[in-house]
Design an enzyme around this catalytic site. Structure first.
Site, short mmCIF file in Angstrom:
data_model
loop_
_atom_site.label_atom_id
_atom_site.label_comp_id
_atom_site.label_asym_id
_atom_site.label_seq_id
_atom_site.Cartn_x
_atom_site.Cartn_y
_atom_site.Cartn_z
CB ALA A 443 -1.97 -0.57 -5.74
CG ASP A 466 -0.66 4.58 -6.39
OD1 ASP A 466 -0.87 4.12 -5.26
OD2 ASP A 466 -0.05 5.65 -6.59
CB CYS A 566 -0.78 3.38 8.19
SG CYS A 566 -0.24 4.64 7.02
#
Length: 703
Positions: A443, A466, A566
């Site tokens: 998260a 997390d 990402c």
């Protein structure tokens, strides 16, 4: 009136004997009647003629007033009377106008009190009488030798210090500017030819009025100091910059913005700037600061902060043709990254886009606002930042510049959040539904969790896992602003935490935004390309594989697993997806580009994966792959559920119940789940705040 001296303390043969009787007794040793008759009328009349008194009620001055100054101590007493009367000075005394050293009372100790009293009285008279209160003249004030008397020497030396000259003033009434000198020349007169003798060799006073630094010099120094901390690579650039700004609270918004922009420009072009700096002189960090400010403010703004050599060097390097440099130097990327990006389409434009500053992407909270209404509001209140609708995300608004949105009312009430458009599009791949159990496996700060919870209309159960308690703690204020009541933040020890195993086969949707190199976010985090290295990529690949395998266990049959990074690198993206499919035959791959294209008609992608690029789509670099767990027969599902129930010691039954209900369940039930089995970390529960936030409107459209 001062207390008269006793006969024992009075020297023999002193003039005070005139105030005693013929029998040698003092006034105080006589009977009271004799003491009243002792003063003679002639003496009193003479004193009244010399100094008339406005107050007739005061006793007459003593007979020793007109005696020579150095012969008696009674002068100080009469001087005090003069001050209390408020009257001007008496007529010049016989000894006042004489040369200074002639009748000062002889030796230093004989009449020191009288001398200091008269000098102070003149100064007091000058203050009381204003401009015309100075004595007519003092011809002997500064002409006598310095060592003649203690009082004169101190008075003249103090005046010299105040006026800034080493020489005496010939006249007290002379114009101030002619022979009193300037204040700042005192240090010079001490060091040069002066009458102070042994003071000739004294060091000069420090100069406190140093010239102020120019604006350019101050800015170069500030950027240089920040770079000195960041380039040690101890902490991320944003953390180091925030730490430095917190320790400089006096900087204004403009100063902070200019320092930050110059620092990030240096980080984006660090390799090229370092090569340019090799031909300069001085500290390397200063040359980097000059190049960064030159790119953000312009060369004209730096002229006053550079010397001639630096200005000539900056002009020379600014004329270098960048096309003649190698791509890795021109794009300021390390060699290992240049080799990997060269395998992609249009590497030149990709590198150039990664070195550009990113725009500010906002996301509307679907629970509280509509994108079109919020866009109209922002165009009116913040039109100078040019807010426009994003081309792909149905909730996104893009703005130019760096506004302080954390002070905007729309941000404070949870109507908008900061989130890149590529991150928003991941929610469309997850496609959450009301009442489902969904897990955000990594998260982080909670950006994607907030959007998933809003699309669920705050129903069902949304676990935010997390391993960093600090990241989840930063997300809690965002959860509170959003108005969500279905988010359960949980700090886990690792991907194999016991609380993860309890949810095996229970979640309809699982999102894994795995930790990665972050190469796709170089527009916002340019320091990552200098902090990463190939060895770290191998370690990240192993961690990503473990997290993906653990998350896959939580997916229910027919459920969806979304793997995202990402990053732009194949070893973190396609290679991981292919490895997962090879090791999990119970999962099948869905065409992620087709799923996303059905929701965003203007977005053109080639499947089966989603790869967003800053030079093509205007977003950060994102990768996403979608997997679905194959459905099995009813008997196989029953057997698998029985095995899971035995392994979890009855805990799964409670979890199944919770997975079937909505978020209206009391919050205490979550705490009961955490206490059902001892674990290393407590389960953190976000309390619902319907009173402060409010419930969504009944006519709100489901996403």
């Amino acid at each position: 009136m001062t207390k008269p001296q006793s006969p024992r303390s009075r020297p023999a043969g002193s003039p005070r004997a005139a105030s005693e009787g013929r029998d040698g007794r003092s006034f105080f040793s006589r009977p009271k009647g004799e003491a009243r008759e002792a003063p003679s009328r002639e003496r009193n009349e003479r004193v009244r003629e010399e100094r008339p008194s406005r107050d007739s009620g005061r006793p007459a001055p003593r007979a020793s007033f007109d005696a020579p100054r150095g012969e008696g101590r009674s002068e100080r007493g009469s001087f005090g009377g003069d001050r209390r009367e408020g009257q001007g000075r008496p007529a010049p005394r016989p000894s006042y106008d004489a040369p200074r050293g002639d009748n000062r009372g002889g030796p230093r100790g004989d009449s020191r009190g009288g001398e200091r009293g008269s000098y102070g009285s003149e100064r007091g008279s000058e203050r009381r009488e204003g401009q015309g209160g100075r004595p007519d003249s003092r011809p002997s004030y500064g002409n006598g030798p310095r060592g003649d008397s203690r009082g004169g020497e101190r008075g003249s030396y103090g005046s010299d210090r105040r006026e800034g000259e080493g020489q005496g003033r010939p006249s007290f009434d002379g114009p101030r500017g002619e022979d009193r000198g300037e204040r700042g020349q005192y240090a010079g007169s001490r060091g040069g030819d002066s009458s102070h003798g042994h003071r000739d060799q004294a060091p000069q006073k420090p100069q406190f009025n140093r010239p102020r630094q120019s604006y350019a010099a101050i800015r170069i120094d500030q950027v240089q100091r920040v770079l000195g901390e960041i380039l040690q690579w101890t902490y991320p650039a944003d953390a180091a910059l925030s730490h430095w700004l917190r320790h400089h609270p006096n900087l204004g918004a403009r100063d902070r913005s200019e320092v930050a922009e110059a620092v990030y420009d240096v980080l984006r072009h660090l390799r090229r700037y370092r090569q340019f700096g090799e031909s300069g002189v001085g500290p390397a960090s200063r040359r980097l600061a000059i190049l960064g400010l030159n790119a953000t403010l312009g060369a004209e703004a730096l002229e006053e902060g550079m010397d001639a050599a630096e200005a000539e060097w900056l002009k020379r390097v600014s004329q270098i043709d960048l096309a003649t440099l190698p791509r890795a130097v021109r794009g300021s990327i390390p060699d290992w990254l240049d080799e990997r990006l060269a395998l992609m389409d249009s590497p030149e434009t990709l590198v150039e886009a990664l070195n550009r500053q990113a725009s500010l992407d906002l996301r509307v909270n679907p629970l509280k606002a509509e994108r079109d209404a919020m866009l109209t509001e922002l165009q009116q209140s913040a039109g100078r930042y040019e807010p426009v609708a994003m081309p792909f995300s149905p909730w996104g608004i893009r703005m130019e510049g760096r506004p302080a949105i954390n002070r905007w009312p729309q941000f404070e009430n949870g109507s908008i959040e900061v989130q890149d458009e590529g991150s928003q599009l991941l929610a469309l791949l997850v496609a959450p539904r009301r009442g489902e159990m969904i897990i955000d496996f990594c998260a982080g700060a909670g950006g994607k969790t907030l959007l998933l919870g809003a699309l669920m209309r705050s129903t069902g159960r949304l676990y935010a896992f997390d391993v960093s308690a600090a990241r989840l703690a930063r997300a809690k204020p965002r959860f509170a602003r959003s108005g969500l009541s279905n988010v359960v933040p949980v700090v886990i020890d690792s991907e194999n935490d016991a609380r993860v195993k309890r949810l095996a086969g229970k979640a309809q949707r699982v999102l894994v935004d795995a930790p990665c190199s972050g190469i796709g976010t170089l527009r916002r985090n340019p320091d990552l390309k200098w902090r990463q290295h190939p060895e770290a990529l191998a370690e990240l690949g192993q961690l990503q594989e473990r997290i993906l395998n653990s998350a896959a266990r939580c997916v229910a049959p027919g459920g969806r697993l979304v793997y995202a990074t990402c990053s732009l690198l194949a070893e973190e993206n396609e290679v991981q997806a292919e490895r997962f499919l090879a090791s999990h035959p119970d999962f099948e791959r869905l065409d992620a580009a087709e799923i996303l294209g059905a929701r965003c008609e203007t977005l053109k992608l080639e499947g089966p994966y989603v790869q967003l690029r800053p030079d093509v789509h205007g977003t950060d670099g994102f990768f996403a792959a979608v997997f679905e767990r194959k459905k099995k027969g009813a008997a196989a599902e029953t057997a698998e559920a029985a095995v899971a129930a035995d392994a979890d010691a009855g805990v799964d039954a409670d979890v199944d119940v919770k997975a079937d209900v909505e978020a209206e369940m009391p919050a205490e039930a979550i705490a009961d789940e955490a206490e059902a089995k001892p674990v290393a970390e407590p389960v953190a529960q976000t309390e619902a705040e319907p009173a402060s936030v409010g419930e969504p409107a009944d006519d709100a459209k489901p996403a």
